[in-house]
Design a protein around this motif. Structure first.
Motif, PDB file in Angstrom:
ATOM      1  N   UNK A   1      -4.537   7.379  12.366  1.00  0.00           N
ATOM      2  CA  UNK A   1      -4.206   7.634  10.970  1.00  0.00           C
ATOM      3  C   UNK A   1      -3.306   6.511  10.488  1.00  0.00           C
ATOM      4  N   UNK A   2      -3.810   5.621   9.679  1.00  0.00           N
ATOM      5  CA  UNK A   2      -3.102   4.396   9.332  1.00  0.00           C
ATOM      6  C   UNK A   2      -1.954   4.681   8.363  1.00  0.00           C
ATOM      7  N   UNK A   3      -0.780   4.916   8.951  1.00  0.00           N
ATOM      8  CA  UNK A   3       0.387   5.190   8.120  1.00  0.00           C
ATOM      9  C   UNK A   3       0.739   4.006   7.237  1.00  0.00           C
ATOM     10  N   UNK A   4       0.378   2.809   7.674  1.00  0.00           N
ATOM     11  CA  UNK A   4       0.701   1.629   6.875  1.00  0.00           C
ATOM     12  C   UNK A   4       0.100   1.729   5.482  1.00  0.00           C
ATOM     13  N   UNK A   5      -1.099   2.311   5.388  1.00  0.00           N
ATOM     14  CA  UNK A   5      -1.768   2.410   4.109  1.00  0.00           C
ATOM     15  C   UNK A   5      -1.159   3.484   3.219  1.00  0.00           C
ATOM     16  N   UNK A   6      -0.311   4.353   3.783  1.00  0.00           N
ATOM     17  CA  UNK A   6       0.356   5.371   2.985  1.00  0.00           C
ATOM     18  C   UNK A   6       1.277   4.727   1.956  1.00  0.00           C
ATOM     19  N   UNK A   7       1.723   3.500   2.230  1.00  0.00           N
ATOM     20  CA  UNK A   7       2.610   2.811   1.294  1.00  0.00           C
ATOM     21  C   UNK A   7       1.977   2.669  -0.080  1.00  0.00           C
ATOM     22  N   UNK A   8       0.638   2.566  -0.114  1.00  0.00           N
ATOM     23  CA  UNK A   8      -0.042   2.384  -1.398  1.00  0.00           C
ATOM     24  C   UNK A   8      -1.042   3.500  -1.687  1.00  0.00           C
ATOM     25  N   UNK A   9      -1.097   4.516  -0.823  1.00  0.00           N
ATOM     26  CA  UNK A   9      -2.078   5.578  -1.014  1.00  0.00           C
ATOM     27  C   UNK A   9      -1.898   6.276  -2.359  1.00  0.00           C
ATOM     28  N   UNK A  10      -0.643   6.418  -2.799  1.00  0.00           N
ATOM     29  CA  UNK A  10      -0.385   7.161  -4.032  1.00  0.00           C
ATOM     30  C   UNK A  10      -0.796   6.403  -5.282  1.00  0.00           C
ATOM     31  N   UNK A  11      -1.015   5.084  -5.177  1.00  0.00           N
ATOM     32  CA  UNK A  11      -1.346   4.298  -6.371  1.00  0.00           C
ATOM     33  C   UNK A  11      -2.733   3.679  -6.297  1.00  0.00           C
ATOM     34  N   UNK A  12      -3.465   3.873  -5.205  1.00  0.00           N
ATOM     35  CA  UNK A  12      -4.772   3.244  -5.062  1.00  0.00           C
ATOM     36  C   UNK A  12      -5.914   4.215  -5.345  1.00  0.00           C
ATOM     37  N   UNK A  13      -7.036   3.616  -5.746  1.00  0.00           N
ATOM     38  CA  UNK A  13      -8.257   4.375  -5.967  1.00  0.00           C
ATOM     39  C   UNK A  13      -9.167   4.246  -4.757  1.00  0.00           C
ATOM     40  N   UNK A  14     -10.041   5.232  -4.592  1.00  0.00           N
ATOM     41  CA  UNK A  14     -11.037   5.218  -3.524  1.00  0.00           C
ATOM     42  C   UNK A  14     -12.426   5.357  -4.145  1.00  0.00           C
ATOM     43  N   UNK A  15     -13.429   5.372  -3.291  1.00  0.00           N
ATOM     44  CA  UNK A  15     -14.813   5.472  -3.760  1.00  0.00           C
ATOM     45  C   UNK A  15     -15.076   6.783  -4.493  1.00  0.00           C
ATOM     46  N   UNK A  16     -14.227   7.789  -4.266  1.00  0.00           N
ATOM     47  CA  UNK A  16     -14.392   9.066  -4.943  1.00  0.00           C
ATOM     48  C   UNK A  16     -13.558   9.176  -6.213  1.00  0.00           C
ATOM     49  N   UNK A  17     -12.802   8.137  -6.532  1.00  0.00           N
ATOM     50  CA  UNK A  17     -11.982   8.154  -7.740  1.00  0.00           C
ATOM     51  C   UNK A  17     -12.807   7.603  -8.902  1.00  0.00           C
ATOM     52  N   UNK A  18     -12.848   8.310 -10.029  1.00  0.00           N
ATOM     53  CA  UNK A  18     -13.709   7.873 -11.145  1.00  0.00           C
ATOM     54  C   UNK A  18     -13.060   6.780 -12.001  1.00  0.00           C
ATOM     55  N   UNK A  19     -12.685   5.685 -11.371  1.00  0.00           N
ATOM     56  CA  UNK A  19     -12.192   4.502 -12.080  1.00  0.00           C
ATOM     57  C   UNK A  19     -12.879   3.283 -11.473  1.00  0.00           C
TER      58      UNK A  19
END
Length: 740
Positions: A48-66
């Motif tokens: 579980x890549x905790x490093x990516x948690x630093x930006x998880x709250x502000x990033x979009x994913x393939x399921x985000x409609x942006x």
């Protein structure tokens, strides 16, 4: 593996600021000792890549409609030879970049969908980077930051909730280097046109005792610039200490830089010089006592910025994790100007008595200073489930700024002492936000997205208007949408988002006090096949009281804005990655849009006129980019990068004189990496030829109007003027990177 690096010469590059002297000096010292690497086992945090948690709250994913684009350090590496981040992102959809010096080093700028940097929300590891008062981003203060960026995501439109200034055109979030399991080092050097060069050294201790890592970077970028005297000297550093536990990640980061750039932000108005002497720079120009035109040799911008971040990410369970961060940024600097024939009264000087005659004007040298502190906290709680995720987050940030000016030299002695200030103003801004957002699969093929943000901004400043500014803004920014999965390769999405944004300091000075509102509608289709990936997105952005660029500049070269009432941006964007063969990859993108002010009013020849719908300044209707990559053999990569930007108006009144012509550029990038069986693991040779066809173009400019007495007594006539920023013809950068 042992690693020996002699870095005595690096100590002269950067003198650490007092606040971070101990930590930074310790990091540099570690470079000159022997580092021992050991075989380490990957710990459970890799699952579980905790490093990516630093930006998880502000990033979009393939399921985000942006709509968004992801860029990795590997993507940037072949072209990362000294140019700033905006230039490196130039090939992305709807992106237009420009640079004062003409060659991508120094002051560089980026627009997305016609929105400039003050309307693009930028975060570094989730921490706001936009200047609190100007709301702009100045990458010149963080030279070579691309070398410490693990990944970058550019969201176009309002995007998802994030910390910091309102996103009115795009959001750009940067995740810095992750920790490394193994010790290593890197030395990169590049050289090129206009006496440009970049020197970078990176190191990592690897995970010591499977828990601790120390890593860092030192960089120096210098260039004389394409434009006369548009030199840049950028020194920067990056240092991070990391603790990795089974469920914990703690990162302490210190990074920043100093910059000294000769001013080139005044552009070029003279048509004759634009045609025959494109590199002419009016900055620093004055006339001596014999009537000769001369140039002041220190017409420079000088600034230092240091960032301190502390991040704590905790995995509470298989579904829950948290992140909390503390940050502090210290900025201080000035720009220096030679004032030819200045009015003493404007600078608080008494007339000088020369041979019994009062002299009220003369040459001066002034410095305008900024000294500011920015600090606060951000936080998020993240719940991850097989059907989606829920994030609660927010931040509190405080800005304390001081603006003051000095006269450091006067042609005639007067009543001023060296440390006296001819203006001395302060500003304080507090920004609090809290948001909750969720993406949840409610049906087998349908996921819903919801995002609610409350943002409260207080701003107090003096020296802006006759009376001090004391404003409070309460913004509610809802967002909603859905993603529907047609099959394993296709999905469609739709979203609605509202954004609100407060005026900038300069907007108050120019009489534009109204906050802006944006309603953003996005509709898109994503296709992910084996050899083709395609994104198609349509948008309609409807603004109320949008602060549009007038095209004019103030006395320090900053753009002037005005509230335009109602306006909109309507467009479609498409980008793709196509594997033509197993060795040829084509990545094209196109953006077609119309950008209008509705019923725009303008005072011409003394009369207020309704011009109807006019084009929004600096908003080209067509922007096209592409990368054609050829991989003939292992390790060798050849890329052809093309960019076309359609014509655009530099003002909002559709004047022919305000037109900036369309332009097209082609760059050639070659990179070859080969491995060795020695202490040096890999050697990468890179080359970049910009503007291969030596095309003469201007990527930016300004437009202004002024009123003067008309042809008949008592009448008023409106006159127009324009200036341009010429960009370099064919130029090159060559580099070599050694990894240990």
């Amino acid at each position: 593996m042992k690693m020996y690096l002699n870095t005595a010469w690096l100590l002269s590059l950067i003198a650490p600021r007092k606040a971070g002297q101990t930590l930074l000096t310790t990091g540099i010292a570690l470079l000159s000792v022997t580092a021992y690497a050991q075989e380490v086992k990957k710990d459970s945090t890799d699952a579980y890549k905790l490093d990516e948690v630093l930006v998880q709250s502000v990033r979009a994913t393939a399921q985000t409609p942006v709509t968004f684009s992801n860029i990795t350090q590997k993507d940037l590496a072949p072209r990362n030879l000294g140019q700033d981040i905006p230039v490196l992102l130039n090939v992305l959809p709807s992106v237009v970049t420009t640079t004062d010096a003409g060659n991508g080093i120094g002051y560089t700028y980026m627009r997305v969908r016609g929105s400039d940097a003050s309307r693009i929300n930028v975060t570094l590891n989730g921490i706001p980077y936009n200047d609190a008062e100007s709301q702009g981003t100045f990458w010149v203060n963080l030279g070579d930051f691309a070398s410490s960026a693990q990944s970058i995501q550019l969201q176009r439109g309002v995007g998802t909730s994030t910390n910091g200034a309102g996103a009115f055109g795009a959001s750009l979030n940067v995740l810095t280097d992750s920790y490394s399991h193994e010790a290593g080092g890197e030395i990169a050097n590049s050289f090129g046109s206009f006496n440009s060069r970049k020197h970078t050294v990176k190191f990592t201790t690897g995970l010591l005792a499977n828990r601790f890592e120390l890593a860092g970077r030192l960089s120096n970028i210098v260039s004389e610039g394409y434009i006369d005297r548009a030199s840049a000297d950028l020194k920067s550093y990056f240092l991070q200490g990391t603790y990795v536990g089974n469920t914990t990640l703690v990162k302490a980061l210190v990074f920043g830089g100093t910059e000294k750039t000769y001013q080139a932000w005044n552009g070029l108005e003279d048509p004759e010089k634009l045609a025959n002497n494109r590199t002419y720079n009016v900055s620093g120009q004055y006339t001596d006592e014999e009537g000769n035109i001369r140039f002041y040799d220190n017409e420079t911008d000088n600034y230092r910025q240091d960032h301190y971040q502390l991040h704590w990410s905790e995995k509470l369970s298989g579904s829950w994790n948290t992140n909390v961060a503390l940050h502090y940024t210290k900025g201080s600097g000035y720009f220096e100007n030679y004032r030819d024939g200045a009015d003493f009264a404007e600078y608080g000087l008494q007339p000088a008595i020369i041979n019994g005659v009062a002299v009220s004007a003369g040459d001066l040298i002034t410095q305008k200073w900024l000294d500011n502190d920015f600090y606060g906290t951000t936080f998020s709680v993240n719940y991850n489930h097989s059907k989606g995720n829920i994030i609660l987050g927010g931040g509190w940030n405080r800005y304390d700024g001081s603006h003051f000016g000095k006269v450091i030299w006067s042609e005639y002695s007067g009543n001023r002492r060296p440390d006296d200030r001819y203006y001395d103003d302060t500003a304080r801004k507090t920004d609090f936000n809290i948001f909750g957002k969720a993406t949840w699969q409610v049906l087998e093929k349908l996921s819903l997205f919801g995002d609610l943000q409350y943002r409260k901004v207080t701003y107090k400043a003096d020296g802006v208007l006759a009376e001090p500014v004391d404003d409070v803004f309460d913004f509610f920014n809802p967002k909603a949408g859905f993603t529907y999965t047609l099959n394993s390769k296709n999905n469609i999405y739709f979203s609605y988002a509202r954004a609100n944004r407060e005026p900038r300091r300069d907007d108050y000075e120019n009489g534009s006090f109204k906050p802006e509102r944006l309603n953003d509608f996005e509709l898109g289709w994503r296709y992910a096949g084996n050899k083709v990936k395609l994104n198609l997105n349509g948008y309609y952005m409807r603004y109320k009281d949008q602060l549009v660029l007038t095209g004019a500049l103030n006395d320090v070269g900053a753009p002037i804005y005005t509230n335009s009432g109602d306006s909109y941006r309507l467009g479609v964007e498409a980008d793709a990655v196509i594997a033509l063969t197993d060795k040829i990859i084509f990545s094209p993108n196109v953006a077609i849009s119309t950008n209008k002010n509705i019923d725009f009013y303008f005072q011409r020849d003394g009369q207020l006129q309704n011009l109807g719908n006019t084009n929004i300044a600096f908003s080209p209707n067509v922007v096209v980019g592409s990368i054609l990559t050829f991989l003939p053999v292992k390790g060798l990569q050849l890329s052809l990068l093309n960019k076309f930007v359609g014509e655009q108006y530099m003002g909002n009144i559709d004047s022919e004189q305000s037109k900036l012509d369309s332009y097209a550029t082609t760059d050639l990038n070659v990179s070859y990496e080969f491995r060795t069986n020695t202490f040096v693991k890999t050697i990468t040779l890179s080359g970049l030829v910009n503007n291969v066809f030596n095309y003469e173009y201007e990527s930016n400019g300004y437009f202004y109007t002024y009123d003067a007495e008309g042809p008949t007594p008592g009448s008023v006539q409106t006159f127009e003027g324009a200036g341009y920023y010429p960009q370099a013809g064919i130029n090159f950068l060559l580099g070599a990177t050694l990894k240990f």
